[in-house]
Design a protein around this motif. Sequence first.
Motif, mmCIF file in Angstrom:
data_model
loop_
_atom_site.group_PDB
_atom_site.id
_atom_site.type_symbol
_atom_site.label_atom_id
_atom_site.label_comp_id
_atom_site.label_asym_id
_atom_site.label_seq_id
_atom_site.Cartn_x
_atom_site.Cartn_y
_atom_site.Cartn_z
ATOM 1 N N GLN A 134 -14.944 14.298 -56.398
ATOM 2 C CA GLN A 134 -14.451 15.504 -57.072
ATOM 3 C C GLN A 134 -14.638 16.670 -56.180
ATOM 4 O O GLN A 134 -13.936 17.698 -56.084
ATOM 5 C CB GLN A 134 -14.700 15.704 -58.649
ATOM 6 N N ARG A 179 -14.320 11.917 -68.955
ATOM 7 C CA ARG A 179 -13.194 11.765 -68.280
ATOM 8 C C ARG A 179 -12.600 13.031 -68.545
ATOM 9 O O ARG A 179 -12.058 13.847 -67.535
ATOM 10 C CB ARG A 179 -12.591 10.720 -68.631
ATOM 11 N N SER A 232 -14.426 15.940 -66.935
ATOM 12 C CA SER A 232 -14.438 16.025 -65.420
ATOM 13 C C SER A 232 -13.163 16.558 -65.179
ATOM 14 O O SER A 232 -13.104 17.101 -63.883
ATOM 15 C CB SER A 232 -14.503 14.571 -64.934
ATOM 16 N N THR A 233 -11.920 16.068 -65.755
ATOM 17 C CA THR A 233 -10.619 16.346 -65.351
ATOM 18 C C THR A 233 -10.471 17.848 -65.186
ATOM 19 O O THR A 233 -9.975 18.503 -64.429
ATOM 20 C CB THR A 233 -9.527 15.557 -66.299
ATOM 21 N N PHE A 262 -6.826 14.032 -60.502
ATOM 22 C CA PHE A 262 -6.362 13.133 -61.390
ATOM 23 C C PHE A 262 -6.379 11.891 -61.011
ATOM 24 O O PHE A 262 -6.622 10.610 -61.568
ATOM 25 C CB PHE A 262 -4.930 13.372 -61.866
ATOM 26 N N ARG A 282 -11.254 5.681 -61.602
ATOM 27 C CA ARG A 282 -12.655 5.271 -62.308
ATOM 28 C C ARG A 282 -12.271 4.258 -63.199
ATOM 29 O O ARG A 282 -13.064 3.656 -63.644
ATOM 30 C CB ARG A 282 -13.086 6.677 -62.614
ATOM 31 N N GLN A 295 -14.423 5.369 -68.933
ATOM 32 C CA GLN A 295 -15.522 5.833 -68.297
ATOM 33 C C GLN A 295 -15.986 7.214 -69.003
ATOM 34 O O GLN A 295 -15.059 7.716 -70.001
ATOM 35 C CB GLN A 295 -15.113 6.417 -66.752
ATOM 36 N N GLN A 303 -9.748 10.060 -61.361
ATOM 37 C CA GLN A 303 -10.053 9.621 -62.714
ATOM 38 C C GLN A 303 -9.257 8.375 -63.046
ATOM 39 O O GLN A 303 -10.024 7.539 -63.936
ATOM 40 C CB GLN A 303 -9.577 10.834 -63.842
#
Length: 247
Positions: free
Chosen positions: A55, A107, A110-111, A94, A100, A104, A97
């Motif tokens: 990321q 998510r 993180s996004t 995206f 992944r 997970q 993700q």
Amino acid sequence: MNRTNAALAAAIAGGVLVVSSFVSLSVVAAAVGALCVVAAFGWTHILGVPARKSQSTAIGLSALLSVILAATVPGPSFLVWFPACVVLGVGAVFMIQLLRGTGQSHRLESTLGATSGVVTICMGSGWVGAQRLAADAAGPGMTLVAGLSIVVAAAVALVPFPDRFVAPAVVVLAALAGPLGALLFTDVPALAAGLVGVACGAVVAGTRRLVLARETGLSVPAAVSAGVSPVLALGAVVYFLASLLLA
């Protein structure tokens, strides 16, 4: 310590912009690109989420692309490719993700967090655009004014007093530093310099408040990114204010 590291990082970033603005557009672009890499690396440490390397890479590459395009595209709209770079960065986030897989952890965090990082750090390309404006063609101009305001604001933010006292002081002194720098070193009108100073002071004061409000501490990379990222975000603000006020 969080406040100190973040404020020092912001002051150094502002100083780098001031010094590079005296040299050339290429040096400004290189300096902003380096700051984007530093901010992108620490951004995921601020979030404390998985998949940090991938990321951070997506954030950093989209920001570097935005900086390169701002330095090379023909005018007068030097940030014309900024939205496209943001879209590419968000798309990469995206995609990470999706790769992944399902189930997970973190998510959503993180996004959303990485997406905001793409926008914030890509805004650093505004510093390159500001340097290319006609008002800055013969000298540092608005870049110098904003950089000085950031340095002053970051220095005041280091004062270990309650935020209700420090925050107004940060904004007021940054607003005064802008016109003073314009008077001594540039031909930027005092009103325009004052408005840019207010914007820089407000962002630094807001960042200080966010850092102090965190319940958990920040690692060194996270604190550095917390100081550098707002400075980069101010790039787009300075660019549009310069376009509006110095046209």
